[in-house]
Design an enzyme around this catalytic site. Structure first.
Site, PDB file in Angstrom:
ATOM      1  N   ALA A 133       0.859  -1.184   0.000  1.00  0.00           N
ATOM      2  CA  ALA A 133       0.000   0.000   0.000  1.00  0.00           C
ATOM      3  C   ALA A 133       0.894   1.232   0.000  1.00  0.00           C
ATOM      4  O   ALA A 133       1.646   1.457   0.947  1.00  0.00           O
ATOM      5  CB  ALA A 133      -0.913  -0.017   1.220  1.00  0.00           C
ATOM      6  N   MET A 134       0.832   2.034  -1.072  1.00  0.00           N
ATOM      7  CA  MET A 134       1.751   3.152  -1.263  1.00  0.00           C
ATOM      8  C   MET A 134       0.960   4.453  -1.282  1.00  0.00           C
ATOM      9  O   MET A 134       0.272   4.767  -2.247  1.00  0.00           O
ATOM     10  CB  MET A 134       2.540   2.949  -2.556  1.00  0.00           C
ATOM     11  CG  MET A 134       3.336   1.637  -2.565  1.00  0.00           C
ATOM     12  SD  MET A 134       4.288   1.355  -4.080  1.00  0.00           S
ATOM     13  CE  MET A 134       5.564   2.623  -3.907  1.00  0.00           C
ATOM     14  N   SER A 135       1.074   5.216  -0.203  1.00  0.00           N
ATOM     15  CA  SER A 135       0.300   6.449  -0.057  1.00  0.00           C
ATOM     16  C   SER A 135       0.896   7.611  -0.826  1.00  0.00           C
ATOM     17  O   SER A 135       0.223   8.614  -1.065  1.00  0.00           O
ATOM     18  CB  SER A 135       0.221   6.831   1.424  1.00  0.00           C
ATOM     19  OG  SER A 135       1.512   7.188   1.910  1.00  0.00           O
ATOM     20  N   GLY A 136       2.175   7.495  -1.176  1.00  0.00           N
ATOM     21  CA  GLY A 136       2.884   8.611  -1.778  1.00  0.00           C
ATOM     22  C   GLY A 136       3.818   9.291  -0.802  1.00  0.00           C
ATOM     23  O   GLY A 136       4.503  10.254  -1.148  1.00  0.00           O
ATOM     24  N   GLY A 137       3.867   8.782   0.425  1.00  0.00           N
ATOM     25  CA  GLY A 137       4.764   9.328   1.432  1.00  0.00           C
ATOM     26  C   GLY A 137       6.037   8.518   1.551  1.00  0.00           C
ATOM     27  O   GLY A 137       6.201   7.464   0.938  1.00  0.00           O
ATOM     28  N   VAL A 138       6.946   8.996   2.383  1.00  0.00           N
ATOM     29  CA  VAL A 138       8.254   8.352   2.514  1.00  0.00           C
ATOM     30  C   VAL A 138       8.146   7.002   3.217  1.00  0.00           C
ATOM     31  O   VAL A 138       8.872   6.051   2.881  1.00  0.00           O
ATOM     32  CB  VAL A 138       9.243   9.286   3.246  1.00  0.00           C
ATOM     33  CG1 VAL A 138       8.800   9.581   4.675  1.00  0.00           C
ATOM     34  CG2 VAL A 138      10.658   8.713   3.232  1.00  0.00           C
ATOM     35  N   ASP A 139       7.258   6.862   4.197  1.00  0.00           N
ATOM     36  CA  ASP A 139       7.161   5.616   4.950  1.00  0.00           C
ATOM     37  C   ASP A 139       6.747   4.444   4.068  1.00  0.00           C
ATOM     38  O   ASP A 139       7.384   3.383   4.064  1.00  0.00           O
ATOM     39  CB  ASP A 139       6.176   5.765   6.116  1.00  0.00           C
ATOM     40  CG  ASP A 139       6.685   6.672   7.215  1.00  0.00           C
ATOM     41  OD1 ASP A 139       7.905   6.715   7.422  1.00  0.00           O
ATOM     42  OD2 ASP A 139       5.862   7.336   7.857  1.00  0.00           O
TER      43      ASP A 139
ATOM     44  N   LEU B 101      -4.309   4.001  -2.989  1.00  0.00           N
ATOM     45  CA  LEU B 101      -5.747   4.020  -2.738  1.00  0.00           C
ATOM     46  C   LEU B 101      -6.294   5.414  -3.032  1.00  0.00           C
ATOM     47  O   LEU B 101      -5.892   6.398  -2.400  1.00  0.00           O
ATOM     48  CB  LEU B 101      -6.046   3.649  -1.291  1.00  0.00           C
ATOM     49  CG  LEU B 101      -5.450   2.314  -0.808  1.00  0.00           C
ATOM     50  CD1 LEU B 101      -5.857   2.057   0.635  1.00  0.00           C
ATOM     51  CD2 LEU B 101      -5.877   1.172  -1.710  1.00  0.00           C
TER      52      LEU B 101
ATOM     53  N   CYS C 146     -10.206   3.769   9.410  1.00  0.00           N
ATOM     54  CA  CYS C 146      -9.673   3.502   8.071  1.00  0.00           C
ATOM     55  C   CYS C 146      -8.838   2.230   8.066  1.00  0.00           C
ATOM     56  O   CYS C 146      -8.937   1.412   7.149  1.00  0.00           O
ATOM     57  CB  CYS C 146      -8.833   4.694   7.604  1.00  0.00           C
ATOM     58  SG  CYS C 146      -8.156   4.516   5.940  1.00  0.00           S
TER      59      CYS C 146
ATOM     60  N   CYS D 256      -7.169  13.137   6.783  1.00  0.00           N
ATOM     61  CA  CYS D 256      -6.871  13.199   5.356  1.00  0.00           C
ATOM     62  C   CYS D 256      -8.002  13.793   4.542  1.00  0.00           C
ATOM     63  O   CYS D 256      -7.756  14.438   3.517  1.00  0.00           O
ATOM     64  CB  CYS D 256      -6.494  11.821   4.822  1.00  0.00           C
ATOM     65  SG  CYS D 256      -7.843  10.609   4.803  1.00  0.00           S
TER      66      CYS D 256
END
Length: 365
Positions: A6-12, A32, A101, A193
C-alpha cells in the site's frame, strides 16, 4: 511471498515497499484513491491521497521496477470512514477516523481484495512491529502507530507486514535519500486526510448545518453561552469554548448531550475520569482471562496509564484507571497494552469508550 504494498505517496510507504523488494518478495504497489475529487487536495495539503500523492507513489514504484495500480475505494471510504465520522460527532461522540480507516479500508477492503487476487500479505508503512504474530509498539516512540492498529484481529495481522517498526523515522528518511527517492524529504501528513485544511469544525458545520444550543456551567447549572453545534466540541476541550465565566478559572468540556444540544463545561477538578465502560472488545491475539492488569492508551498520541480491566455485559469492558485522566470521550478507542515494563509494548486489544465515570481517588486493586 507475493505481497501487495500500500503506497500512499509518502516516505514511509515508499521505504516499506523498497524493503519488501530487497527481501526478495514479489511486490506490487497500489495507491488508494479515497476522495471522489482528488483534484481538490492540492500540493501542500496536510492530509494525503491527492493526485500529487498518487504521482509520487507511481514514481517510487517505477524506480523499484514493480507493477503499480490505483484502486478507487472512494465510495467505500466515504461510507465506512467519512459518514461514520460525521454520524459520530452528530451523536456527541469523538471518533478516530485513522483507526476506522485501518479497520475498514486498509485491512478489510484492501486485504480482502488482495487475497482474492492471490497475494499473501499487505505491506504498509505503519510504525509498529509484528513479532511472532504479536503486535507491538515501534522502536520510535514518537512515531508509534500501534494505537490505530489495535483494532486489528489475529487473522488480519497474520496477513500484514510492517517493515518500519524496528527503525526510527530518521533512519527511514536516510534509506529513502540513499535510494534517491524524491519523497525522502516530503513532509509527514497531519490531521485528517479528508479535511486537508485542518478545520474540523468547519467541515462538520458544512455537513450538519447549524444546530444551536446552550453551554451550561456544571457548578451552577447556569447557561453561560450559546453554540452553533455540539459537533464543534469534544470532551476535555479547553480552548475555543466561546464563553466567559466570572471567576476566570479555566473551563473544560465535561459532557455533550446531542438531543438537547447541551454542552456542559466545568473546572479541572470536575474533569477527571477514573472508570470507563466500553463496547465489545476486539483482541489482537488470544482473548485474555478477565480480570487482568494492563496499561491503557486513550488517545493516538497520549501516554498509557495503568489500569484494571474487568468484564461487563455483551463482551464490553470496565476499565478502572489507577489515576484519574481528563479528556476521555465516548467514541474514543481504549487500546490495551501489557502491564509489565518488559512486555509493555505488546498490544492486547481495544474497545470503544461508551461511558465514563468520575472517581474521587486513584484505584489500585
Amino acid at each position: 511471498m507475493r505481497l501487495l504494498a500500500a503506497m500512499s505517496g509518502g516516505v514511509d510507504s515508499a521505504v516499506a515497499a523498497a524493503l519488501a523488494v530487497d527481501a526478495g518478495h514479489d511486490v506490487t504497489g497500489v495507491h488508494l484513491a479515497l476522495s471522489p475529487d482528488r483534484q481538490t487536495l492540492r500540493s501542500g495539503a496536510r492530509g494525503c491521497c491527492s493526485v500529487e500523492d498518487a504521482h509520487d507513489a507511481r514514481r517510487v514504484a517505477d524506480e523499484l521496477g514493480i507493477p503499480f495500480y490505483v484502486w478507487d475505494l472512494a465510495d467505500r471510504f466515504r461510507e465506512d470512514v467519512v459518514d461514520d465520522f460525521v454520524a459520530e460527532y452528530a451523536a456527541g461522540r469523538t471518533p478516530n477516523p485513522c483507526l476506522r480507516c485501518n479497520e475498514k479500508i486498509k485491512f478489510t477492503a484492501v486485504l480482502d481484495r488482495a487475497r482474492a487476487l492471490g497475494f499473501d500479505a499487505v505491506v504498509t508503512g505503519h510504525h509498529a512491529r509484528l513479532a511472532d504474530g504479536e503486535l507491538r509498539r515501534s522502536v520510535d516512540a514518537a512515531k508509534d502507530q500501534s494505537y490505530v492498529l489495535g483494532v486489528l484481529t489475529p487473522e488480519q495481522l497474520a496477513a500484514a507486514m510492517f517493515p518500519l517498526g524496528g527503525m526510527t523515522k530518521d533512519r527511514v528518511r536516510e534509506i529513502a535519500a540513499g535510494r534517491g527517492f524524491a519523497v525522502a524529504t516530503k513532509a509527514d501528513s497531519h490531521d485528517i486526510c479528508f479535511i486537508p485544511d485542518g478545520d474540523t469544525r468547519g467541515f462538520l458545520a458544512r455537513k450538519l448545518g447549524s444546530r444551536p444550543g446552550p453551554v451550561v456551567d456544571a457548578a451552577t447549572g447556569e447557561t453561560v453561552g450559546e453554540h452553533e453545534g455540539t459537533y464543534g466540541f469534544t470532551v476535555g476541550q479547553r480552548r475555543g469554548l466561546g464563553v466567559s465565566v466570572g471567576d476566570q478559572q479555566p473551563r473544560y468540556v465535561l459532557g455533550i448531550e446531542p438531543v438537547t444540544r447541551t454542552v456542559t463545561i466545568g473546572t479541572a477538578d470536575l474533569a477527571g475520569v477514573g472508570e470507563i465502560s466500553t463496547a465489545a472488545a476486539t483482541w489482537t491475539a488470544a482473548v485474555p482471562e478477565l480480570p487482568f492488569r494492563a496499561q491503557v492508551q486513550l488517545r493516538a498520541h497520549g501516554a498509557a496509564v495503568p489500569c484494571m480491566v474487568t468484564a461487563s455485559g455483551g463482551g464490553g469492558l470496565v476499565i478502572r484507571l489507577d489515576e484519574a485522566q481528563r479528556g476521555i470521550a465516548a467514541g474514543q478507542s481504549a487500546v490495551l497494552y501489557a502491564p509489565d515494563p518488559e512486555q509493555g509494548d505488546l498490544v492486547l486489544g481495544q474497545a470503544t469508550v461508551e461511558t465514563t465515570r468520575e472517581r474521587e481517588e486513584a484505584v489500585r486493586p
